[in-house]
Design a protein around this motif. Sequence first.
Motif, PDB file in Angstrom:
ATOM      1  N   ALA A   9       0.852  -1.198   0.000  1.00  0.00           N
ATOM      2  CA  ALA A   9       0.000   0.000   0.000  1.00  0.00           C
ATOM      3  C   ALA A   9       0.885   1.245   0.000  1.00  0.00           C
ATOM      4  O   ALA A   9       2.011   1.221   0.506  1.00  0.00           O
ATOM      5  CB  ALA A   9      -0.907   0.006   1.222  1.00  0.00           C
TER       6      ALA A   9
ATOM      7  N   HIS B 194       0.742   4.000   1.645  1.00  0.00           N
ATOM      8  CA  HIS B 194       1.147   4.580   2.926  1.00  0.00           C
ATOM      9  C   HIS B 194       2.217   3.728   3.608  1.00  0.00           C
ATOM     10  O   HIS B 194       3.027   4.247   4.369  1.00  0.00           O
ATOM     11  CB  HIS B 194      -0.059   4.782   3.841  1.00  0.00           C
ATOM     12  CG  HIS B 194      -0.891   3.572   4.078  1.00  0.00           C
ATOM     13  ND1 HIS B 194      -1.752   3.072   3.125  1.00  0.00           N
ATOM     14  CD2 HIS B 194      -1.002   2.753   5.146  1.00  0.00           C
ATOM     15  CE1 HIS B 194      -2.367   2.009   3.603  1.00  0.00           C
ATOM     16  NE2 HIS B 194      -1.926   1.784   4.839  1.00  0.00           N
TER      17      HIS B 194
ATOM     18  N   ASN C 160      -0.494  -8.673   1.965  1.00  0.00           N
ATOM     19  CA  ASN C 160      -0.077  -7.268   1.915  1.00  0.00           C
ATOM     20  C   ASN C 160       1.000  -7.024   2.964  1.00  0.00           C
ATOM     21  O   ASN C 160       1.102  -7.755   3.954  1.00  0.00           O
ATOM     22  CB  ASN C 160      -1.263  -6.350   2.195  1.00  0.00           C
ATOM     23  CG  ASN C 160      -1.804  -6.509   3.598  1.00  0.00           C
ATOM     24  OD1 ASN C 160      -2.346  -7.568   3.927  1.00  0.00           O
ATOM     25  ND2 ASN C 160      -1.631  -5.511   4.434  1.00  0.00           N
TER      26      ASN C 160
ATOM     27  N   SER D 294       2.725  -4.865   5.912  1.00  0.00           N
ATOM     28  CA  SER D 294       2.249  -3.982   6.983  1.00  0.00           C
ATOM     29  C   SER D 294       3.403  -3.117   7.499  1.00  0.00           C
ATOM     30  O   SER D 294       4.568  -3.355   7.168  1.00  0.00           O
ATOM     31  CB  SER D 294       1.674  -4.812   8.130  1.00  0.00           C
ATOM     32  OG  SER D 294       2.726  -5.467   8.803  1.00  0.00           O
TER      33      SER D 294
ATOM     34  N   VAL E 187      -3.000   9.726   9.504  1.00  0.00           N
ATOM     35  CA  VAL E 187      -4.086   9.224  10.349  1.00  0.00           C
ATOM     36  C   VAL E 187      -4.220  10.101  11.586  1.00  0.00           C
ATOM     37  O   VAL E 187      -3.250  10.398  12.241  1.00  0.00           O
ATOM     38  CB  VAL E 187      -3.822   7.768  10.769  1.00  0.00           C
ATOM     39  CG1 VAL E 187      -4.831   7.334  11.825  1.00  0.00           C
ATOM     40  CG2 VAL E 187      -3.926   6.877   9.568  1.00  0.00           C
TER      41      VAL E 187
ATOM     42  N   ARG F  73      -7.053   3.220   8.013  1.00  0.00           N
ATOM     43  CA  ARG F  73      -5.721   3.171   8.644  1.00  0.00           C
ATOM     44  C   ARG F  73      -5.854   3.181  10.161  1.00  0.00           C
ATOM     45  O   ARG F  73      -5.117   2.507  10.875  1.00  0.00           O
ATOM     46  CB  ARG F  73      -4.883   4.361   8.180  1.00  0.00           C
ATOM     47  CG  ARG F  73      -4.558   4.280   6.710  1.00  0.00           C
ATOM     48  CD  ARG F  73      -3.775   5.489   6.262  1.00  0.00           C
ATOM     49  NE  ARG F  73      -3.850   5.634   4.820  1.00  0.00           N
ATOM     50  CZ  ARG F  73      -3.263   6.602   4.135  1.00  0.00           C
ATOM     51  NH1 ARG F  73      -2.557   7.515   4.777  1.00  0.00           N
ATOM     52  NH2 ARG F  73      -3.371   6.661   2.838  1.00  0.00           N
ATOM     53  N   TRP F  74      -6.836   4.025  10.613  1.00  0.00           N
ATOM     54  CA  TRP F  74      -7.024   4.101  12.070  1.00  0.00           C
ATOM     55  C   TRP F  74      -7.499   2.755  12.635  1.00  0.00           C
ATOM     56  O   TRP F  74      -7.004   2.289  13.658  1.00  0.00           O
ATOM     57  CB  TRP F  74      -8.046   5.200  12.375  1.00  0.00           C
ATOM     58  CG  TRP F  74      -8.330   5.346  13.829  1.00  0.00           C
ATOM     59  CD1 TRP F  74      -7.549   5.957  14.756  1.00  0.00           C
ATOM     60  CD2 TRP F  74      -9.470   4.850  14.528  1.00  0.00           C
ATOM     61  NE1 TRP F  74      -8.122   5.879  15.990  1.00  0.00           N
ATOM     62  CE2 TRP F  74      -9.310   5.192  15.881  1.00  0.00           C
ATOM     63  CE3 TRP F  74     -10.603   4.141  14.145  1.00  0.00           C
ATOM     64  CZ2 TRP F  74     -10.238   4.858  16.854  1.00  0.00           C
ATOM     65  CZ3 TRP F  74     -11.528   3.816  15.116  1.00  0.00           C
ATOM     66  CH2 TRP F  74     -11.340   4.165  16.441  1.00  0.00           C
TER      67      TRP F  74
ATOM     68  N   LYS G 250      -2.807  -5.183  10.615  1.00  0.00           N
ATOM     69  CA  LYS G 250      -1.631  -5.221   9.728  1.00  0.00           C
ATOM     70  C   LYS G 250      -1.918  -4.565   8.379  1.00  0.00           C
ATOM     71  O   LYS G 250      -1.618  -5.139   7.318  1.00  0.00           O
ATOM     72  CB  LYS G 250      -1.194  -6.680   9.502  1.00  0.00           C
ATOM     73  CG  LYS G 250      -0.940  -7.454  10.778  1.00  0.00           C
ATOM     74  CD  LYS G 250       0.424  -7.185  11.304  1.00  0.00           C
ATOM     75  CE  LYS G 250       0.707  -8.040  12.537  1.00  0.00           C
ATOM     76  NZ  LYS G 250       1.995  -7.707  13.139  1.00  0.00           N
ATOM     77  N   GLU G 251      -2.593  -3.452   8.422  1.00  0.00           N
ATOM     78  CA  GLU G 251      -2.856  -2.636   7.224  1.00  0.00           C
ATOM     79  C   GLU G 251      -3.686  -3.396   6.190  1.00  0.00           C
ATOM     80  O   GLU G 251      -3.636  -3.116   4.992  1.00  0.00           O
ATOM     81  CB  GLU G 251      -1.561  -2.146   6.582  1.00  0.00           C
ATOM     82  CG  GLU G 251      -0.910  -0.975   7.280  1.00  0.00           C
ATOM     83  CD  GLU G 251      -0.501  -1.265   8.695  1.00  0.00           C
ATOM     84  OE1 GLU G 251      -1.057  -0.619   9.598  1.00  0.00           O
ATOM     85  OE2 GLU G 251       0.349  -2.125   8.911  1.00  0.00           O
ATOM     86  N   ARG G 252      -4.458  -4.359   6.627  1.00  0.00           N
ATOM     87  CA  ARG G 252      -5.275  -5.124   5.686  1.00  0.00           C
ATOM     88  C   ARG G 252      -6.363  -4.237   5.054  1.00  0.00           C
ATOM     89  O   ARG G 252      -6.547  -4.233   3.830  1.00  0.00           O
ATOM     90  CB  ARG G 252      -5.941  -6.300   6.409  1.00  0.00           C
ATOM     91  CG  ARG G 252      -5.009  -7.475   6.630  1.00  0.00           C
ATOM     92  CD  ARG G 252      -5.790  -8.647   7.215  1.00  0.00           C
ATOM     93  NE  ARG G 252      -4.994  -9.851   7.288  1.00  0.00           N
ATOM     94  CZ  ARG G 252      -4.265 -10.214   8.347  1.00  0.00           C
ATOM     95  NH1 ARG G 252      -4.220  -9.451   9.429  1.00  0.00           N
ATOM     96  NH2 ARG G 252      -3.580 -11.339   8.330  1.00  0.00           N
TER      97      ARG G 252
ATOM     98  N   SER H  74      -6.716  -0.860   4.968  1.00  0.00           N
ATOM     99  CA  SER H  74      -6.257   0.294   4.174  1.00  0.00           C
ATOM    100  C   SER H  74      -5.698  -0.168   2.836  1.00  0.00           C
ATOM    101  O   SER H  74      -5.943   0.469   1.795  1.00  0.00           O
ATOM    102  CB  SER H  74      -5.214   1.092   4.949  1.00  0.00           C
ATOM    103  OG  SER H  74      -4.187   0.248   5.415  1.00  0.00           O
ATOM    104  N   THR H  75      -4.962  -1.285   2.844  1.00  0.00           N
ATOM    105  CA  THR H  75      -4.440  -1.793   1.578  1.00  0.00           C
ATOM    106  C   THR H  75      -5.576  -2.279   0.680  1.00  0.00           C
ATOM    107  O   THR H  75      -5.563  -2.048  -0.532  1.00  0.00           O
ATOM    108  CB  THR H  75      -3.463  -2.957   1.844  1.00  0.00           C
ATOM    109  OG1 THR H  75      -2.502  -2.534   2.804  1.00  0.00           O
ATOM    110  CG2 THR H  75      -2.731  -3.366   0.582  1.00  0.00           C
TER     111      THR H  75
END
Lengths: 333, 647
Positions: A226, A228, A282, A284, A330, B90-91, B99-101, B103-104
């Motif tokens: 991603a 970010h 993905n 992290s 964020v 993201r929050w 683990k950014e699942r 947002s990704t």
Amino acid sequence: METEQAVQNFRTAHANLRAELGKVIVGQDAVVEGTLISLFAGGHVLLEGVPGLGKTLLVRTLGEALDLSFSRIQFTPDLMPADILGTNIVMEIPGGRREFQFQRGPIFAHLVLADEINRATPKTQSALLEAMQEHQVTAGGELRKLVEPFFVMATQNPIDQEGTYPLPEAQLDRFFFKILVGYPNAAELTEVLSRTTTGASVQVSQVLSREALLDLMAVVRQVPVASHVKDYAVRLVLATHPGTETAAPIAGQYLRFGSSPRGGQSLILAGKVRALTDGRFNVSFDDIAAVAPLALRHRLILNFEAEAEGITTDHIIAQILKDVPRDAQVVVA
Amino acid sequence: MLAQAMSELQIVETALARAAQRRRWSRALRGLWHGLLVGAFLSLLVAGAYHLFPLPRWTLLAASLVTLPCLLVGLLVGGWRKPRLNDTARWVDGRQHLKERLSTALELGSDPSAGRWGQLVVSDAAEHAKGLDPRKLVPFRLPKSARWALLFLALCAGLGFVPEYRSKAFLQKQADKQTIKDVGRQLAELTRRSLDQRPPALPPTEKSLQAVEALGSEFTKKALTRSEALKDLASVADQLKDQLKELGKDPGLKKLEQAARASTGSDSQTAAGLQKQIEALQKQIGTPTGNPEAMDKLQKDLQKLQEAAKGLADKNSAGTEAERQKLSEALSALSKQAQQMGLQMPQLDDAISALAANQPELVLKDIQASLTDLEKTRDMAKSLAQLQQQMEKLGKDLAEQLKNGQPEAAQMTLQKMAQQLKAAKLSPDQLQKLLQEVSQAVDPAGNYGKVADYLKSAAQQMKGGDQPGASQSLADAAKELEKLMQQMGDAQQLQAELEAMNRASMCVGTGQCWSQCKNPGFKPGGRPGTGVGTWADENAGWNGQFNDHWDNTGIVRPDQDPRGLTDRGQGDLSDALKPTKVKGQFSPGGQMPSITLKGVSIKGQSKVSYEEAAAAAQSDAQSALSQEKVPRAYQGAVKDYFDDLKK
């Protein structure tokens, strides 16, 4: 479905390889994990530790577990570049004539163990630069491609500074990871003693072929990141650049030079491998943060103040990880 | 496959939208509490400042109301911005360790080039999004600011029970402001009433009175200091005094003012009016020959008989027959006496009859009725006597009326004469009589300005047989008298206003309200004030040119008659009290010159309280200071002295 299968294969191969290494290597999970990440990411590894901690054994075992050609170079002060790369020698050919023929050095293997790399002179060490970056060597005026995959697993001893030559920064930067090999704990040591003093021999199986490894390495590169998360890796690298606006305060205080872009590449690739091994699709923030010390520690050049105060690059990386926010956009609720 | 990925993306987005909404509410509530904290802090600050510093009263209201807007602003600021899904994803990733699942997935889900990897990421995220519970994710809890806000509010409420600190100077200033407003209101009201009751005849007088009214209104509207108010009062008072002096320059007012000072308040009644009242009273009384004193004696005798009758009613025995006889005789004698005095008392005869019939209650009732009748008759007789006395005082002809200072009567006489002459129905004798009366009035009219001239010309015209001309001259004289009376009325009005101004000055100077403040000293034509008995009257000489030749013979001043005992001795003033002229020098910046005088102790109890005397003295001092009567170098010392008196 192919992708899922590839991911599943990756996890299986990783687990198998881990299991085979585990037959020989006791403990040292972080070292083994780091080494495997480097392997799947296609990077070279520099293992640093005092003698007798199993660095050479780890690389040798890895060579046995993979269906890859393996060569070992023991670096000594009198070792010459030609001893590594190979050289042209006069050979008698049928017909009574003689001609120069190139005799390949030990570098022409899939997995090269550069043992005690810092004992060789800088001239000899530099012989590895082209091989490590471009996977090719130039000898006798000819360019010769190395076999793929090509890995250099180097070890070095942090003590015995007499008669050693610190690796130049350009050389260091070519290593994907620098892994510090620590002492085993009591249980691990007991196990080591048990295994090595009873005369029992362990048979390591080859669990991964060359082609399979190349496929898995290709899968790694497909893992999405991603924006970010990528941004976080970039900000981490930029934070190590002293004298810039993006530098973390500690970098400005204790660093002479920061990480090169290779550091960022290492972070992302290593993050991808880690995500796959963790069963995710993905990358992290945690993946990036976890591999940051391995990927960056050998790319940061300390200044005199840091050396005088005993500050290590690991200290600095830990502080940078604290200072750099994971997601600057964020807003915390 | 794509459709499945879309639905999974929707699952992710829906979960995130719910979380975003919850998060927005959470922010709004937190903003509300923060707003409350800021508001409560401001309230505490303002309330504290109000308790420490002399801030206006509205600041307290502002302190109590400031919390509300802060509360609303906090709520709006907190909940204004709608969280974006990316931010929320993201929050949530960070909060739930995903683990950014999410947002990704959001990023790759909207990217068609993500391919199979994108679908895998979205599916993985959707699996995790299904388990999200916004209530657990964003629980509504009281933030720390809430506790602080409540603490501040409690402190604010507690501060309400703490009395505010105000310096003495500030309190004095406030009291002064209040006093000035009160004085202004009263002054304006008095002047307005005065203008309504009697609009001034002369424009300058009207202008002056309007200036007083305007000053009063200004006092009620503007926030003035004591010295400013006194200065303004002194300025307008000076204007009134100048006006009075201007009026006083007219010699025609001399006699009128003299008459006004000597008047007892009933002189304004005309002779005709008095005659009417006398006749009405005589009609009511009948033709009594006895005077009020004789009636008093008769009343006392009757009261004695009433007492005797009461005793007779109580005893009710055989031995009382002789007493009844005696009472009957006494009542008969009293009845005869009343008849001799011309009084009709039929109740007495009824009482005698009732006594004979042995009805003591009826006797008492009849005697009481007789007494009541007698009292009424006696009061009427007294009033009649007074009216007759007043009638006697009224001038009989024009000369006497002018001499006695009865302009209204004189004006009426003149008008009557003018009408008679105009009618031209007078016989030669009557004309001669009229000429004689007019000629006699010429001398007394000398005190009334042009009136004498008009009377002279009227007399000459009458002698010359010019009756219409004489009538016109007499009418002119009447008009001149009327004009003088109007001037006199204006002067009296100005004088009354000046007194009100003095009272206002005293109120402002002493910081007392209008009702508490009474003008000390002698009031011309009235009773002395409640201040120290013999204050000099600054305004006594409004027509100052008369002061040198003041003739007060014949003026009756019962209110100034000596009363009580005094040890001051008789005859000349003691040597010790004779005024001594002391030459002084101005020495600005130096000490005030002081002299020691011998004095005579005045024994007895003062009827004036010290505070009242000190207040009056202070008022006069303030007035003198504001009118620059005290040299500038000594103003500070004088002020300090009189300020000390107050303490």
